[in-house]
Motif scaffolding. Structure first.
Motif, PDB file in Angstrom:
ATOM      1  N   LEU A 197      -6.514 -48.566 -23.890  1.00 15.29           N
ATOM      2  CA  LEU A 197      -5.649 -47.554 -24.481  1.00 15.29           C
ATOM      3  C   LEU A 197      -6.137 -46.156 -24.133  1.00 15.29           C
ATOM      4  O   LEU A 197      -5.351 -45.257 -23.827  1.00 15.29           O
ATOM      5  CB  LEU A 197      -5.609 -47.713 -26.010  1.00 15.29           C
ATOM      6  N   GLN A 198      -7.442 -45.982 -24.155  1.00 12.63           N
ATOM      7  CA  GLN A 198      -8.022 -44.658 -23.938  1.00 12.63           C
ATOM      8  C   GLN A 198      -7.920 -44.201 -22.498  1.00 12.63           C
ATOM      9  O   GLN A 198      -7.867 -43.000 -22.212  1.00 12.63           O
ATOM     10  CB  GLN A 198      -9.480 -44.664 -24.390  1.00 12.63           C
ATOM     11  N   VAL A 199      -7.889 -45.136 -21.543  1.00 11.48           N
ATOM     12  CA  VAL A 199      -7.913 -44.761 -20.134  1.00 11.48           C
ATOM     13  C   VAL A 199      -6.530 -44.387 -19.595  1.00 11.48           C
ATOM     14  O   VAL A 199      -6.430 -43.777 -18.530  1.00 11.48           O
ATOM     15  CB  VAL A 199      -8.511 -45.905 -19.288  1.00 11.48           C
ATOM     16  N   CYS A 200      -5.468 -44.699 -20.310  1.00 14.05           N
ATOM     17  CA  CYS A 200      -4.112 -44.496 -19.803  1.00 14.05           C
ATOM     18  C   CYS A 200      -3.858 -43.014 -19.517  1.00 14.05           C
ATOM     19  O   CYS A 200      -3.961 -42.182 -20.435  1.00 14.05           O
ATOM     20  CB  CYS A 200      -3.084 -45.011 -20.800  1.00 14.05           C
ATOM     21  N   PRO A 201      -3.507 -42.652 -18.293  1.00 14.11           N
ATOM     22  CA  PRO A 201      -3.325 -41.240 -17.947  1.00 14.11           C
ATOM     23  C   PRO A 201      -2.147 -40.570 -18.636  1.00 14.11           C
ATOM     24  O   PRO A 201      -2.121 -39.350 -18.776  1.00 14.11           O
ATOM     25  CB  PRO A 201      -3.097 -41.269 -16.424  1.00 14.11           C
ATOM     26  N   THR A 202      -1.156 -41.351 -19.052  1.00 15.62           N
ATOM     27  CA  THR A 202       0.055 -40.779 -19.634  1.00 15.62           C
ATOM     28  C   THR A 202       0.236 -41.129 -21.112  1.00 15.62           C
ATOM     29  O   THR A 202       1.301 -40.882 -21.676  1.00 15.62           O
ATOM     30  CB  THR A 202       1.292 -41.265 -18.858  1.00 15.62           C
ATOM     31  N   GLU A 203      -0.780 -41.723 -21.716  1.00 12.97           N
ATOM     32  CA  GLU A 203      -0.724 -42.106 -23.139  1.00 12.97           C
ATOM     33  C   GLU A 203       0.520 -42.944 -23.422  1.00 12.97           C
ATOM     34  O   GLU A 203       1.322 -42.651 -24.292  1.00 12.97           O
ATOM     35  CB  GLU A 203      -0.757 -40.858 -24.023  1.00 12.97           C
ATOM     36  N   ALA A 204       0.645 -44.029 -22.663  1.00  8.73           N
ATOM     37  CA  ALA A 204       1.832 -44.882 -22.753  1.00  8.73           C
ATOM     38  C   ALA A 204       1.781 -45.887 -23.895  1.00  8.73           C
ATOM     39  O   ALA A 204       2.753 -46.625 -24.091  1.00  8.73           O
ATOM     40  CB  ALA A 204       2.033 -45.631 -21.436  1.00  8.73           C
ATOM     41  N   PHE A 205       0.669 -45.938 -24.630  1.00  5.37           N
ATOM     42  CA  PHE A 205       0.544 -46.910 -25.725  1.00  5.37           C
ATOM     43  C   PHE A 205       0.651 -46.178 -27.060  1.00  5.37           C
ATOM     44  O   PHE A 205      -0.303 -45.523 -27.500  1.00  5.37           O
ATOM     45  CB  PHE A 205      -0.789 -47.651 -25.633  1.00  5.37           C
ATOM     46  N   PRO A 206       1.809 -46.246 -27.726  1.00  7.11           N
ATOM     47  CA  PRO A 206       1.956 -45.565 -29.014  1.00  7.11           C
ATOM     48  C   PRO A 206       1.085 -46.166 -30.109  1.00  7.11           C
ATOM     49  O   PRO A 206       0.771 -45.497 -31.099  1.00  7.11           O
ATOM     50  CB  PRO A 206       3.439 -45.733 -29.337  1.00  7.11           C
ATOM     51  N   LEU A 211       3.755 -50.844 -26.004  1.00  6.80           N
ATOM     52  CA  LEU A 211       3.893 -50.055 -24.789  1.00  6.80           C
ATOM     53  C   LEU A 211       5.212 -49.299 -24.815  1.00  6.80           C
ATOM     54  O   LEU A 211       6.248 -49.866 -25.160  1.00  6.80           O
ATOM     55  CB  LEU A 211       3.868 -50.975 -23.554  1.00  6.80           C
ATOM     56  N   ASP A 212       5.163 -48.028 -24.446  1.00  9.41           N
ATOM     57  CA  ASP A 212       6.379 -47.265 -24.197  1.00  9.41           C
ATOM     58  C   ASP A 212       6.505 -47.158 -22.687  1.00  9.41           C
ATOM     59  O   ASP A 212       5.828 -46.351 -22.046  1.00  9.41           O
ATOM     60  CB  ASP A 212       6.291 -45.877 -24.833  1.00  9.41           C
ATOM     61  N   ALA A 213       7.353 -48.005 -22.107  1.00  8.46           N
ATOM     62  CA  ALA A 213       7.454 -48.065 -20.646  1.00  8.46           C
ATOM     63  C   ALA A 213       7.850 -46.729 -20.042  1.00  8.46           C
ATOM     64  O   ALA A 213       7.488 -46.423 -18.903  1.00  8.46           O
ATOM     65  CB  ALA A 213       8.467 -49.141 -20.246  1.00  8.46           C
ATOM     66  N   ARG A 214       8.555 -45.898 -20.792  1.00  9.26           N
ATOM     67  CA  ARG A 214       9.016 -44.620 -20.258  1.00  9.26           C
ATOM     68  C   ARG A 214       7.867 -43.694 -19.904  1.00  9.26           C
ATOM     69  O   ARG A 214       8.040 -42.737 -19.156  1.00  9.26           O
ATOM     70  CB  ARG A 214       9.939 -43.935 -21.273  1.00  9.26           C
ATOM     71  N   ARG A 215       6.678 -43.973 -20.446  1.00  9.31           N
ATOM     72  CA  ARG A 215       5.509 -43.156 -20.144  1.00  9.31           C
ATOM     73  C   ARG A 215       4.548 -43.854 -19.181  1.00  9.31           C
ATOM     74  O   ARG A 215       3.544 -43.256 -18.779  1.00  9.31           O
ATOM     75  CB  ARG A 215       4.751 -42.819 -21.437  1.00  9.31           C
ATOM     76  N   CYS A 216       4.822 -45.091 -18.846  1.00 13.46           N
ATOM     77  CA  CYS A 216       3.898 -45.892 -18.039  1.00 13.46           C
ATOM     78  C   CYS A 216       4.068 -45.555 -16.553  1.00 13.46           C
ATOM     79  O   CYS A 216       5.187 -45.516 -16.041  1.00 13.46           O
ATOM     80  CB  CYS A 216       4.169 -47.379 -18.278  1.00 13.46           C
ATOM     81  N   ILE A 217       2.966 -45.338 -15.853  1.00 14.40           N
ATOM     82  CA  ILE A 217       3.033 -44.987 -14.438  1.00 14.40           C
ATOM     83  C   ILE A 217       3.657 -46.103 -13.608  1.00 14.40           C
ATOM     84  O   ILE A 217       4.361 -45.843 -12.628  1.00 14.40           O
ATOM     85  CB  ILE A 217       1.635 -44.600 -13.917  1.00 14.40           C
ATOM     86  N   SER A 218       3.436 -47.346 -13.994  1.00 15.78           N
ATOM     87  CA  SER A 218       4.079 -48.443 -13.265  1.00 15.78           C
ATOM     88  C   SER A 218       5.601 -48.340 -13.366  1.00 15.78           C
ATOM     89  O   SER A 218       6.322 -48.509 -12.379  1.00 15.78           O
ATOM     90  CB  SER A 218       3.595 -49.789 -13.792  1.00 15.78           C
ATOM     91  N   GLU A 231       6.607 -33.640 -16.972  1.00 13.66           N
ATOM     92  CA  GLU A 231       5.454 -33.771 -17.862  1.00 13.66           C
ATOM     93  C   GLU A 231       4.472 -34.846 -17.411  1.00 13.66           C
ATOM     94  O   GLU A 231       3.304 -34.837 -17.810  1.00 13.66           O
ATOM     95  CB  GLU A 231       5.919 -34.087 -19.287  1.00 13.66           C
ATOM     96  N   PHE A 232       4.927 -35.777 -16.542  1.00 13.74           N
ATOM     97  CA  PHE A 232       4.056 -36.872 -16.115  1.00 13.74           C
ATOM     98  C   PHE A 232       3.538 -36.713 -14.685  1.00 13.74           C
ATOM     99  O   PHE A 232       2.669 -37.476 -14.260  1.00 13.74           O
ATOM    100  CB  PHE A 232       4.800 -38.210 -16.219  1.00 13.74           C
ATOM    101  N   ARG A 233       4.066 -35.775 -13.938  1.00 18.87           N
ATOM    102  CA  ARG A 233       3.767 -35.733 -12.505  1.00 18.87           C
ATOM    103  C   ARG A 233       2.293 -35.493 -12.217  1.00 18.87           C
ATOM    104  O   ARG A 233       1.708 -36.147 -11.342  1.00 18.87           O
ATOM    105  CB  ARG A 233       4.639 -34.677 -11.828  1.00 18.87           C
ATOM    106  N   ALA A 234       1.687 -34.548 -12.886  1.00 16.37           N
ATOM    107  CA  ALA A 234       0.271 -34.281 -12.626  1.00 16.37           C
ATOM    108  C   ALA A 234      -0.587 -35.481 -12.979  1.00 16.37           C
ATOM    109  O   ALA A 234      -1.588 -35.775 -12.311  1.00 16.37           O
ATOM    110  CB  ALA A 234      -0.184 -33.049 -13.401  1.00 16.37           C
TER     111      ALA A 234
END
Length: 388
Positions: A197-206, A211-218, A231-234
């Motif tokens: 959970l902590q390593v996720c670059p986009t904080e995709a785990f509420p 999982l909130d797929a809309r924030r997941c890089i995959s 908001e997610f590009r960087a």
């Protein structure tokens, strides 16, 4: 004549391992399916994003028997694809691309399906019954099915984790009308660990196990068709197809002991390819490079979009030429990503001059990209991605 005293389950498991599977478990289909309620909550919250097929097929996902009413048992099979090194090492060089480990080799759907069909052809003459094979292409909730069969558990990152294979394995399933002895289900063995959970670059785990797929890089690099939200590009860094971070940090990976020759092999050309070389791909060269690869399914335009975001994150002004060459690309999603990349790499004056040069841009999304104030206009310092 020798009569075998082995059970059907033992014989099926032995044949599955001989065919190249790394695990084989069994479960019945008698009980209720709580995974259906979790899926409904996921969809109701809109966390599936543009994956409308998940909502469209929700009724068929509510229970395996909703797909095939005569099914009595499931055979759950796994194939290891664990990398030889930590895939996060690819993040250390922002001029090269990070492609998810599972996509560095041939398409696993075809590889596993052929093994599933071989097992089904072996099984039917010996034990009878009807069978149907599945490998992530039908509305079957395979991870909850695998958990029930004892193949692993869904970790806090919602991916399946195995005590034998860690986080690195593909699933395939065979539903059958045979009544097979079920294996005990697997319990959750995450303990207090929350590294994924902590390593996720986009904080995709509420929350853990959500999982909130809309924030997941995959999702963003594979499923999303249009421009990726700014908001997610960087946070993408140089991840151009999928993301392995939450899988790679799982401590259970160190217990994955499978012979190297049995793993699904990665192609050397896809381990950490050059962003500059990828940006030069036209449709024909894209199809050639990714022949038989799962990457091919997103198409050249979406792929180049991802490459350009990575170029924008590279901090390497030498890559600006590759982005500038795509400002006139036929695909608006490519042109827009090229604008964003150049806004990150060029001095403010040079970017402003390009903006004037391309003021006749016909696509509204691309015009919006030109209209944004660049980070350099705002005085922001562009830093290269941090090493993992």
């Amino acid at each position: 004549m020798t009569i075998s005293t082995s059970s059907p389950e033992d014989l099926i498991r032995a044949e599955a391992l001989a065919l190249g599977f790394d695990l084989c478990r069994f479960t019945d289909l008698d009980d209720a399916w709580p995974a259906a309620a979790r899926l409904a909550e996921f969809i109701d919250a809109g966390r599936h994003g543009e994956m409308t097929w998940m909502a469209d097929t929700a009724a068929r996902r509510r229970h395996p028997r909703a797909m095939w009413g005569d099914a009595k048992s499931a055979i759950v099979l796994g194939v290891n694809y664990g990398p030889d090194t930590d895939p996060r090492a690819a993040l250390a060089d922002p001029t090269r691309a990070a492609i998810s480990v599972y996509a560095q080799g041939d398409d696993y759907h075809e590889l596993i399906k052929s093994r599933l069909k071989a097992l089904a052809r072996w099984l039917q003459p010996r034990f009878g019954g009807e069978v149907k094979v599945f490998v992530d292409t039908a509305p079957l909730l395979e991870k909850p099915l695998a958990e029930r069969a004892g193949a692993g558990w869904q970790g806090r990152h919602t991916n399946l984790v195995s005590r034998e294979l860690g986080s690195w394995f593909f699933l395939g399933s065979i539903l059958t009308t045979l009544e097979l002895r079920p294996d005990p289900p697997e319990a959750v063995h995450c303990g207090s660990c929350s590294a994924c959970l902590q390593v996720c670059p986009t904080e995709a785990f509420p929350a853990p196990f959500q999982l909130d797929a809309r924030r997941c890089i995959s999702y963003l690099t594979i499923e999303l068709k249009g421009p990726i939200p700014t908001e997610f590009r960087a946070a993408l860094g140089n991840r151009i197809y999928g993301c392995d971070d939450c899988l790679a940090v799982c401590p259970w990976n160190k217990f994955a002991q499978v012979a190297k020759e049995q793993k699904l092999a990665a192609r050397e050309a896809l381990r950490a390819p050059s962003l500059a070389e990828l940006a030069a791909l036209d449709d024909a060269s894209f199809r050639s490079l990714f022949s038989k690869s799962p990457v091919k399914r997103i198409g050249r335009d979406r792929f180049i979009r991802n490459v350009l975001y990575a170029i924008g994150n590279s901090g390497d002004r030498a890559l600006a030429g590759a982005a500038r060459g795509l400002l006139l690309d036929p695909a608006p999603v490519v042109r827009g990503a090229a604008v964003w990349a150049l806004s990150r790499l060029l001095p403010a004056e040079a970017f402003a001059a390009l903006r004037v040069e391309h003021q006749a841009e016909p696509d509204p999304d691309v015009r919006a990209e030109w209209g944004r104030e660049s980070p350099r206009d705002l005085g922001a310092k562009i830093e290269p991605p941090a090493s993992p």
